[in-house]
Write a protein that holds these residues in place. Structure first.
Motif, PDB file in Angstrom:
ATOM      1  N   ASP A  22       0.720  -1.303   0.001  1.00  0.00           N
ATOM      2  CA  ASP A  22       0.162  -0.048  -0.020  1.00  0.00           C
ATOM      3  C   ASP A  22       0.825   1.304   0.037  1.00  0.00           C
ATOM      4  N   ARG A  26       0.923   4.080  -2.862  1.00  0.00           N
ATOM      5  CA  ARG A  26       0.654   5.570  -2.405  1.00  0.00           C
ATOM      6  C   ARG A  26       1.942   6.210  -3.060  1.00  0.00           C
ATOM      7  N   GLN A  30       1.987   9.494  -5.779  1.00  0.00           N
ATOM      8  CA  GLN A  30       2.494  10.604  -5.354  1.00  0.00           C
ATOM      9  C   GLN A  30       3.545  11.366  -6.254  1.00  0.00           C
TER      10      GLN A  30
END
Length: 99
Positions: A22, A26, A30
């Motif tokens: 995860d 992420r 980003q």
């Protein structure tokens, strides 16, 4: 330029980071969002624009505070070394940090 999950794994490996799936997802989102902003900024035509000395100069006159380029007074070597923990022959002595 868009990164892939393999790129994130390689970057994490090079940085010696252990990312959970995860966190990796992420991070991918980003970084790709950051690169999208960079691409948008690159697309702006800035030819013919003068570089600014200060970002506020785009909105108002800014006078840079300059000081006279002149030699000033400096403390003597003895005064500079007065608070040093160890001095020998006019040199600062420091502990060895690398064997």
């Amino acid at each position: 330029m868009a990164l892939t999950s393999q790129d994130i794994s390689r970057i994490a490996n090079l940085a010696r980071l252990e990312l959970q799936p995860d966190e990796s997802d992420r991070m991918l989102g980003q970084l790709n969002a950051f690169f999208a902003i960079v691409e948008q900024m690159r697309a702006v035509d800035t030819s013919g624009l003068e570089p600014l000395a200060h970002p506020v100069a785009a909105f108002e006159d800014v006078a840079l505070r300059l000081r006279e380029d002149a030699v000033g007074s400096f403390p003597s070597r003895e005064d500079s070394q007065r608070s040093a923990p160890a001095v020998e022959n006019g040199l600062f002595l420091v502990p060895k940090v690398i064997e």
